[in-house]
Write a protein that holds these residues in place. Sequence first.
Motif, PDB file in Angstrom:
ATOM      1  N   VAL A  59       0.854  -1.183   0.000  1.00 26.48           N
ATOM      2  CA  VAL A  59       0.000   0.000   0.000  1.00 26.48           C
ATOM      3  C   VAL A  59       0.892   1.236   0.000  1.00 26.48           C
ATOM      4  N   GLY A  60       0.275   2.406  -0.182  1.00 31.05           N
ATOM      5  CA  GLY A  60       1.061   3.623  -0.315  1.00 31.05           C
ATOM      6  C   GLY A  60       0.590   4.770   0.548  1.00 31.05           C
ATOM      7  N   ILE A  61       0.096   4.475   1.742  1.00 22.88           N
ATOM      8  CA  ILE A  61      -0.322   5.578   2.612  1.00 22.88           C
ATOM      9  C   ILE A  61       0.901   6.171   3.304  1.00 22.88           C
ATOM     10  N   SER A  62       0.772   7.451   3.654  1.00 21.94           N
ATOM     11  CA  SER A  62       1.862   8.158   4.317  1.00 21.94           C
ATOM     12  C   SER A  62       1.309   8.914   5.515  1.00 21.94           C
ATOM     13  N   LYS A  63       2.012   8.823   6.636  1.00 18.69           N
ATOM     14  CA  LYS A  63       1.543   9.568   7.822  1.00 18.69           C
ATOM     15  C   LYS A  63       1.682  11.067   7.605  1.00 18.69           C
ATOM     16  N   ASP A  64       2.558  11.475   6.675  1.00 20.04           N
ATOM     17  CA  ASP A  64       2.757  12.894   6.377  1.00 20.04           C
ATOM     18  C   ASP A  64       1.890  13.387   5.221  1.00 20.04           C
ATOM     19  N   GLY A  65       1.218  12.434   4.527  1.00 20.27           N
ATOM     20  CA  GLY A  65       0.331  12.794   3.424  1.00 20.27           C
ATOM     21  C   GLY A  65       1.091  13.410   2.266  1.00 20.27           C
ATOM     22  N   PRO A  66       0.428  13.834   1.235  1.00 18.14           N
ATOM     23  CA  PRO A  66      -1.010  13.656   1.009  1.00 18.14           C
ATOM     24  C   PRO A  66      -1.322  12.197   0.699  1.00 18.14           C
ATOM     25  N   ASN A  67      -2.557  11.823   0.885  1.00 18.56           N
ATOM     26  CA  ASN A  67      -2.981  10.444   0.669  1.00 18.56           C
ATOM     27  C   ASN A  67      -4.113  10.344  -0.345  1.00 18.56           C
ATOM     28  N   THR A  68      -4.001  11.154  -1.414  1.00 20.34           N
ATOM     29  CA  THR A  68      -4.979  11.039  -2.495  1.00 20.34           C
ATOM     30  C   THR A  68      -4.803   9.674  -3.159  1.00 20.34           C
ATOM     31  N   PHE A  69      -5.773   9.287  -3.957  1.00 19.47           N
ATOM     32  CA  PHE A  69      -5.686   8.015  -4.671  1.00 19.47           C
ATOM     33  C   PHE A  69      -4.405   7.954  -5.507  1.00 19.47           C
ATOM     34  N   LYS A  70      -4.139   9.001  -6.283  1.00 17.63           N
ATOM     35  CA  LYS A  70      -2.946   8.997  -7.145  1.00 17.63           C
ATOM     36  C   LYS A  70      -1.659   8.919  -6.328  1.00 17.63           C
ATOM     37  N   ASP A  71      -1.588   9.630  -5.212  1.00 17.80           N
ATOM     38  CA  ASP A  71      -0.407   9.554  -4.348  1.00 17.80           C
ATOM     39  C   ASP A  71      -0.219   8.126  -3.835  1.00 17.80           C
ATOM     40  N   GLN A  72      -1.320   7.500  -3.443  1.00 20.08           N
ATOM     41  CA  GLN A  72      -1.228   6.132  -2.946  1.00 20.08           C
ATOM     42  C   GLN A  72      -0.785   5.165  -4.038  1.00 20.08           C
ATOM     43  N   VAL A  73      -1.295   5.332  -5.241  1.00 22.37           N
ATOM     44  CA  VAL A  73      -0.881   4.465  -6.357  1.00 22.37           C
ATOM     45  C   VAL A  73       0.616   4.633  -6.596  1.00 22.37           C
ATOM     46  N   ASP A  74       1.081   5.873  -6.667  1.00 27.97           N
ATOM     47  CA  ASP A  74       2.504   6.124  -6.916  1.00 27.97           C
ATOM     48  C   ASP A  74       3.376   5.496  -5.837  1.00 27.97           C
ATOM     49  N   ARG A  75       3.029   5.725  -4.566  1.00 21.75           N
ATOM     50  CA  ARG A  75       3.835   5.178  -3.467  1.00 21.75           C
ATOM     51  C   ARG A  75       3.725   3.654  -3.392  1.00 21.75           C
ATOM     52  N   THR A  76       2.566   3.108  -3.718  1.00 22.02           N
ATOM     53  CA  THR A  76       2.406   1.646  -3.715  1.00 22.02           C
ATOM     54  C   THR A  76       3.375   1.008  -4.691  1.00 22.02           C
ATOM     55  N   PHE A  77       3.451   1.554  -5.901  1.00 13.72           N
ATOM     56  CA  PHE A  77       4.382   0.983  -6.880  1.00 13.72           C
ATOM     57  C   PHE A  77       5.835   1.218  -6.462  1.00 13.72           C
ATOM     58  N   GLU A  78       6.142   2.342  -5.824  1.00  9.97           N
ATOM     59  CA  GLU A  78       7.487   2.549  -5.280  1.00  9.97           C
ATOM     60  C   GLU A  78       7.811   1.485  -4.244  1.00  9.97           C
ATOM     61  N   ILE A 130      -9.455  -6.133  -8.795  1.00  8.68           N
ATOM     62  CA  ILE A 130     -10.609  -6.438  -7.951  1.00  8.68           C
ATOM     63  C   ILE A 130     -11.100  -5.149  -7.306  1.00  8.68           C
ATOM     64  N   PRO A 131     -12.266  -4.648  -7.712  1.00  5.13           N
ATOM     65  CA  PRO A 131     -12.870  -3.510  -7.010  1.00  5.13           C
ATOM     66  C   PRO A 131     -13.309  -3.978  -5.629  1.00  5.13           C
ATOM     67  N   VAL A 132     -13.011  -3.183  -4.604  1.00  8.19           N
ATOM     68  CA  VAL A 132     -13.357  -3.572  -3.234  1.00  8.19           C
ATOM     69  C   VAL A 132     -14.061  -2.418  -2.517  1.00  8.19           C
ATOM     70  N   PRO A 133     -14.938  -2.742  -1.573  1.00  8.91           N
ATOM     71  CA  PRO A 133     -15.596  -1.684  -0.802  1.00  8.91           C
ATOM     72  C   PRO A 133     -14.680  -1.115   0.288  1.00  8.91           C
ATOM     73  N   ALA A 134     -13.704  -1.913   0.736  1.00  9.90           N
ATOM     74  CA  ALA A 134     -12.791  -1.457   1.791  1.00  9.90           C
ATOM     75  C   ALA A 134     -11.515  -2.287   1.743  1.00  9.90           C
ATOM     76  N   LEU A 135     -10.443  -1.698   2.287  1.00 15.20           N
ATOM     77  CA  LEU A 135      -9.187  -2.420   2.452  1.00 15.20           C
ATOM     78  C   LEU A 135      -8.884  -2.470   3.950  1.00 15.20           C
ATOM     79  N   ALA A 136      -7.666  -2.787   4.339  1.00 14.42           N
ATOM     80  CA  ALA A 136      -7.335  -3.066   5.748  1.00 14.42           C
ATOM     81  C   ALA A 136      -7.765  -1.967   6.719  1.00 14.42           C
ATOM     82  N   ILE A 137      -7.535  -0.709   6.354  1.00 16.96           N
ATOM     83  CA  ILE A 137      -8.009   0.427   7.158  1.00 16.96           C
ATOM     84  C   ILE A 137      -8.623   1.454   6.215  1.00 16.96           C
ATOM     85  N   ASP A 138      -9.478   2.308   6.756  1.00 19.74           N
ATOM     86  CA  ASP A 138     -10.268   3.223   5.922  1.00 19.74           C
ATOM     87  C   ASP A 138      -9.446   4.089   4.972  1.00 19.74           C
ATOM     88  N   ILE A 139      -8.283   4.554   5.379  1.00 20.64           N
ATOM     89  CA  ILE A 139      -7.509   5.486   4.560  1.00 20.64           C
ATOM     90  C   ILE A 139      -6.926   4.827   3.309  1.00 20.64           C
TER      91      ILE A 139
END
Length: 157
Positions: A59-78, A130-139
């Motif tokens: 996953v690509g969430i960051s405690k410092d953000g931003p955590n937009t969808f595109k940011d998460q996709v970029d960080r996930t692949f990193e 796989i489209p999902v309604p939720a992942l491990a945590i809401d963010i």
Amino acid sequence: MTLAALCTAALLGSPASAATSDLKTTINPDHLPDTSKSGFSQAVVVSPKASIVYVAGQVGISKDGPNTFKDQVDRTFENLIAVLEASGSSVEDVVKITVLIKDHDLERLNYVNQKRREIFGASPPASTLIPVPALAIDIIEFEVDAVAIVPVKDATK
């Protein structure tokens, strides 16, 4: 047509298009949609000269953000690239990915397809979305796991 038949057809120059390296062959039969435009292949055959690496969901969430969808996709692949490199593999060696998208829509799909093309280039892995309604945590809005290969080391050298 079976996978074995497709592999044979690809090697003999039949209607199935294939990209080949020493360790993997991508299979894209001509009568199926051209998935390379979306950054993935219909199938990938692994050589017996390779070991398999199973990469857990990244996953690509960051405690410092931003955590937009595109940011998460970029960080996930990193993150995926970092795990692959730590395993002795690389994006060129990925044979299969599973993409999980929360709140899936065409805009998100287009961004993921663009990113897959950018990351995997001319030899894209097989892929399942796989489209999902939720992942491990809401963010978390995006997750990818992978199967990759690594050349088998010759123990006689």
